[in-house]
Design a protein around this motif. Structure first.
Motif, PDB file in Angstrom:
ATOM      1  N   LYS A 129       0.827  -1.203   0.000  1.00 60.10           N
ATOM      2  CA  LYS A 129       0.000   0.000   0.000  1.00 60.10           C
ATOM      3  C   LYS A 129       0.863   1.256   0.000  1.00 60.10           C
ATOM      4  O   LYS A 129       0.583   2.216  -0.724  1.00 60.10           O
ATOM      5  CB  LYS A 129      -0.943  -0.004   1.201  1.00 60.10           C
ATOM      6  CG  LYS A 129      -2.079  -1.005   1.061  1.00 60.10           C
ATOM      7  CD  LYS A 129      -2.890  -1.256   2.308  1.00 60.10           C
ATOM      8  CE  LYS A 129      -3.235  -0.105   3.153  1.00 60.10           C
ATOM      9  NZ  LYS A 129      -4.148  -0.448   4.274  1.00 60.10           N
ATOM     10  N   ALA A 130       1.929   1.245   0.787  1.00 60.41           N
ATOM     11  CA  ALA A 130       2.812   2.417   0.869  1.00 60.41           C
ATOM     12  C   ALA A 130       3.498   2.677  -0.470  1.00 60.41           C
ATOM     13  O   ALA A 130       3.645   3.838  -0.888  1.00 60.41           O
ATOM     14  CB  ALA A 130       3.842   2.222   1.975  1.00 60.41           C
ATOM     15  N   ARG A 131       3.921   1.614  -1.148  1.00 63.43           N
ATOM     16  CA  ARG A 131       4.572   1.793  -2.458  1.00 63.43           C
ATOM     17  C   ARG A 131       3.610   2.402  -3.467  1.00 63.43           C
ATOM     18  O   ARG A 131       3.974   3.310  -4.219  1.00 63.43           O
ATOM     19  CB  ARG A 131       5.122   0.462  -2.974  1.00 63.43           C
ATOM     20  CG  ARG A 131       6.440   0.088  -2.343  1.00 63.43           C
ATOM     21  CD  ARG A 131       7.082  -1.142  -2.976  1.00 63.43           C
ATOM     22  NE  ARG A 131       6.491  -2.372  -2.439  1.00 63.43           N
ATOM     23  CZ  ARG A 131       5.762  -3.233  -3.131  1.00 63.43           C
ATOM     24  NH1 ARG A 131       5.534  -3.035  -4.412  1.00 63.43           N
ATOM     25  NH2 ARG A 131       5.263  -4.305  -2.563  1.00 63.43           N
ATOM     26  N   LEU A 132       2.365   1.917  -3.493  1.00 65.86           N
ATOM     27  CA  LEU A 132       1.378   2.463  -4.421  1.00 65.86           C
ATOM     28  C   LEU A 132       1.025   3.904  -4.051  1.00 65.86           C
ATOM     29  O   LEU A 132       0.960   4.776  -4.925  1.00 65.86           O
ATOM     30  CB  LEU A 132       0.120   1.597  -4.427  1.00 65.86           C
ATOM     31  CG  LEU A 132       0.273   0.195  -5.014  1.00 65.86           C
ATOM     32  CD1 LEU A 132      -1.004  -0.611  -4.803  1.00 65.86           C
ATOM     33  CD2 LEU A 132       0.653   0.238  -6.486  1.00 65.86           C
ATOM     34  N   ALA A 133       0.809   4.153  -2.771  1.00 63.61           N
ATOM     35  CA  ALA A 133       0.475   5.514  -2.321  1.00 63.61           C
ATOM     36  C   ALA A 133       1.605   6.482  -2.639  1.00 63.61           C
ATOM     37  O   ALA A 133       1.362   7.640  -3.002  1.00 63.61           O
ATOM     38  CB  ALA A 133       0.169   5.510  -0.825  1.00 63.61           C
ATOM     39  N   VAL A 150      -6.808  10.905  -3.046  1.00 64.38           N
ATOM     40  CA  VAL A 150      -6.303  10.364  -1.772  1.00 64.38           C
ATOM     41  C   VAL A 150      -5.445   9.131  -2.076  1.00 64.38           C
ATOM     42  O   VAL A 150      -5.977   8.095  -2.501  1.00 64.38           O
ATOM     43  CB  VAL A 150      -7.471   9.997  -0.829  1.00 64.38           C
ATOM     44  CG1 VAL A 150      -6.946   9.451   0.489  1.00 64.38           C
ATOM     45  CG2 VAL A 150      -8.375  11.208  -0.607  1.00 64.38           C
ATOM     46  N   PRO A 151      -4.123   9.227  -1.871  1.00 67.53           N
ATOM     47  CA  PRO A 151      -3.229   8.117  -2.201  1.00 67.53           C
ATOM     48  C   PRO A 151      -3.611   6.789  -1.539  1.00 67.53           C
ATOM     49  O   PRO A 151      -3.585   5.735  -2.194  1.00 67.53           O
ATOM     50  CB  PRO A 151      -1.863   8.607  -1.717  1.00 67.53           C
ATOM     51  CG  PRO A 151      -1.955  10.101  -1.810  1.00 67.53           C
ATOM     52  CD  PRO A 151      -3.371  10.402  -1.426  1.00 67.53           C
ATOM     53  N   ARG A 152      -3.971   6.819  -0.273  1.00 67.11           N
ATOM     54  CA  ARG A 152      -4.369   5.602   0.436  1.00 67.11           C
ATOM     55  C   ARG A 152      -5.573   4.951  -0.232  1.00 67.11           C
ATOM     56  O   ARG A 152      -5.626   3.735  -0.402  1.00 67.11           O
ATOM     57  CB  ARG A 152      -4.703   5.937   1.897  1.00 67.11           C
ATOM     58  CG  ARG A 152      -5.147   4.735   2.730  1.00 67.11           C
ATOM     59  CD  ARG A 152      -6.016   5.122   3.927  1.00 67.11           C
ATOM     60  NE  ARG A 152      -7.361   5.479   3.492  1.00 67.11           N
ATOM     61  CZ  ARG A 152      -7.900   6.694   3.577  1.00 67.11           C
ATOM     62  NH1 ARG A 152      -7.254   7.692   4.123  1.00 67.11           N
ATOM     63  NH2 ARG A 152      -9.120   6.935   3.143  1.00 67.11           N
ATOM     64  N   ARG A 153      -6.519   5.756  -0.658  1.00 72.15           N
ATOM     65  CA  ARG A 153      -7.735   5.242  -1.283  1.00 72.15           C
ATOM     66  C   ARG A 153      -7.416   4.564  -2.618  1.00 72.15           C
ATOM     67  O   ARG A 153      -7.963   3.504  -2.934  1.00 72.15           O
ATOM     68  CB  ARG A 153      -8.729   6.391  -1.485  1.00 72.15           C
ATOM     69  CG  ARG A 153     -10.121   5.945  -1.846  1.00 72.15           C
ATOM     70  CD  ARG A 153     -11.120   7.086  -1.783  1.00 72.15           C
ATOM     71  NE  ARG A 153     -11.243   7.537  -0.402  1.00 72.15           N
ATOM     72  CZ  ARG A 153     -11.483   8.799  -0.055  1.00 72.15           C
ATOM     73  NH1 ARG A 153     -11.622   9.740  -0.960  1.00 72.15           N
ATOM     74  NH2 ARG A 153     -11.589   9.130   1.223  1.00 72.15           N
ATOM     75  N   VAL A 154      -6.517   5.142  -3.383  1.00 73.02           N
ATOM     76  CA  VAL A 154      -6.109   4.547  -4.649  1.00 73.02           C
ATOM     77  C   VAL A 154      -5.441   3.196  -4.389  1.00 73.02           C
ATOM     78  O   VAL A 154      -5.753   2.192  -5.029  1.00 73.02           O
ATOM     79  CB  VAL A 154      -5.171   5.489  -5.430  1.00 73.02           C
ATOM     80  CG1 VAL A 154      -4.600   4.789  -6.671  1.00 73.02           C
ATOM     81  CG2 VAL A 154      -5.896   6.770  -5.822  1.00 73.02           C
ATOM     82  N   ALA A 155      -4.520   3.170  -3.425  1.00 75.96           N
ATOM     83  CA  ALA A 155      -3.805   1.929  -3.100  1.00 75.96           C
ATOM     84  C   ALA A 155      -4.773   0.846  -2.632  1.00 75.96           C
ATOM     85  O   ALA A 155      -4.710  -0.301  -3.102  1.00 75.96           O
ATOM     86  CB  ALA A 155      -2.743   2.200  -2.034  1.00 75.96           C
ATOM     87  N   ASN A 156      -5.664   1.191  -1.714  1.00 75.84           N
ATOM     88  CA  ASN A 156      -6.627   0.199  -1.212  1.00 75.84           C
ATOM     89  C   ASN A 156      -7.528  -0.325  -2.329  1.00 75.84           C
ATOM     90  O   ASN A 156      -7.820  -1.525  -2.388  1.00 75.84           O
ATOM     91  CB  ASN A 156      -7.488   0.797  -0.096  1.00 75.84           C
ATOM     92  CG  ASN A 156      -6.793   0.812   1.243  1.00 75.84           C
ATOM     93  OD1 ASN A 156      -5.913   0.001   1.512  1.00 75.84           O
ATOM     94  ND2 ASN A 156      -7.170   1.740   2.103  1.00 75.84           N
ATOM     95  N   THR A 157      -7.969   0.556  -3.201  1.00 75.15           N
ATOM     96  CA  THR A 157      -8.848   0.156  -4.300  1.00 75.15           C
ATOM     97  C   THR A 157      -8.121  -0.782  -5.263  1.00 75.15           C
ATOM     98  O   THR A 157      -8.680  -1.812  -5.677  1.00 75.15           O
ATOM     99  CB  THR A 157      -9.376   1.393  -5.046  1.00 75.15           C
ATOM    100  OG1 THR A 157     -10.113   2.203  -4.112  1.00 75.15           O
ATOM    101  CG2 THR A 157     -10.269   1.011  -6.210  1.00 75.15           C
ATOM    102  N   MET A 158      -6.891  -0.432  -5.605  1.00 78.53           N
ATOM    103  CA  MET A 158      -6.131  -1.287  -6.527  1.00 78.53           C
ATOM    104  C   MET A 158      -5.930  -2.682  -5.940  1.00 78.53           C
ATOM    105  O   MET A 158      -6.181  -3.689  -6.593  1.00 78.53           O
ATOM    106  CB  MET A 158      -4.769  -0.649  -6.833  1.00 78.53           C
ATOM    107  CG  MET A 158      -4.839   0.546  -7.748  1.00 78.53           C
ATOM    108  SD  MET A 158      -3.206   1.307  -8.007  1.00 78.53           S
ATOM    109  CE  MET A 158      -2.351  -0.004  -8.914  1.00 78.53           C
ATOM    110  N   ILE A 159      -5.474  -2.729  -4.696  1.00 82.81           N
ATOM    111  CA  ILE A 159      -5.190  -4.027  -4.072  1.00 82.81           C
ATOM    112  C   ILE A 159      -6.462  -4.843  -3.898  1.00 82.81           C
ATOM    113  O   ILE A 159      -6.492  -6.042  -4.198  1.00 82.81           O
ATOM    114  CB  ILE A 159      -4.448  -3.832  -2.736  1.00 82.81           C
ATOM    115  CG1 ILE A 159      -3.056  -3.248  -2.995  1.00 82.81           C
ATOM    116  CG2 ILE A 159      -4.345  -5.157  -1.973  1.00 82.81           C
ATOM    117  CD1 ILE A 159      -2.331  -2.775  -1.747  1.00 82.81           C
TER     118      ILE A 159
END
Length: 194
Positions: A129-133, A150-159
């Motif tokens: 998640k940190a790498r994607l964010a 929101v970087p966290r939201r993008v990472a969570n959605t992708m994963i």
């Protein structure tokens, strides 16, 4: 590496697919002995317990997955391009170990009964998640991604989309759900551009 380190590494490499396919409870030390051709003392000389070996096997397996999925990413220009490339690598790259994604498998296996493995899976997930964010954050800073994303939201959605689709694909015995998730994510990620 000396002979002992080479033996230890070989045990990890040969145990990783067994743990990935059968889980912690489903993998016996006898399975590991048969895979490695070693005696019990040969394995326990390098690992104090099955749990220690399982932890090392997970870290090895996840390290291989990360390396494979990130291969070539640094050469991709732009944050949105890197995110889309990440999705494509997930969709197009077959699993590096029999049994599928070690993160998903170990997360399900360790959720209720193994705090060591659960901790390792949580750390691996946080790292992903940190790498994607971080890619999103850099894209915002360079004006490539819209402010307010929101970087966290993008990472969570992708994963969530990729791992969920992987589970569906495994159940259905085809790659359709993974391919569908990949196409949907590419549309979503394309919409992040500033």
């Amino acid at each position: 590496m000396n002979k002992g380190e080479l033996t230890r590494q070989r045990i990890i490499e040969e145990a990783a697919p067994i743990f990935n396919q059968r889980g912690f409870a489903g993998c016996s030390m006898q399975d590991v002995l048969e895979a490695t051709g070693l005696e019990k003392g040969g394995v326990y000389r390098h690992f104090a317990s099955k749990e220690e070996l399982a932890a090392e096997a997970f870290q090895y397996a996840w390290g291989r997955v990360v390396k494979e999925r990130r291969q070539g990413q640094d050469a991709i220009p732009g944050a949105v391009g890197k995110l889309i490339y990440t999705v494509r690598r997930f969709v197009e790259t077959p699993g590096v170990l029999p049994g599928g994604c070690p993160l998903m498998n170990t997360a399900i296996d360790a959720d209720d009964g193994n705090p060591v493995l659960r901790g390792l899976v949580c750390a691996a997930m946080e790292d992903w998640k940190a790498r994607l964010a971080s890619i999103v954050e850099e894209g915002i800073a360079r004006g490539e991604i819209r402010v307010g994303v929101v970087p966290r939201r993008v990472a969570n959605t992708m994963i969530a989309a990729l791992e969920g689709a992987l589970m569906i694909s495994r159940l259905e015995g085809n790659r359709t759900a993974v391919q569908d998730a990949g196409e949907a994510l590419e549309l979503i990620l394309g919409g992040l551009a500033a």
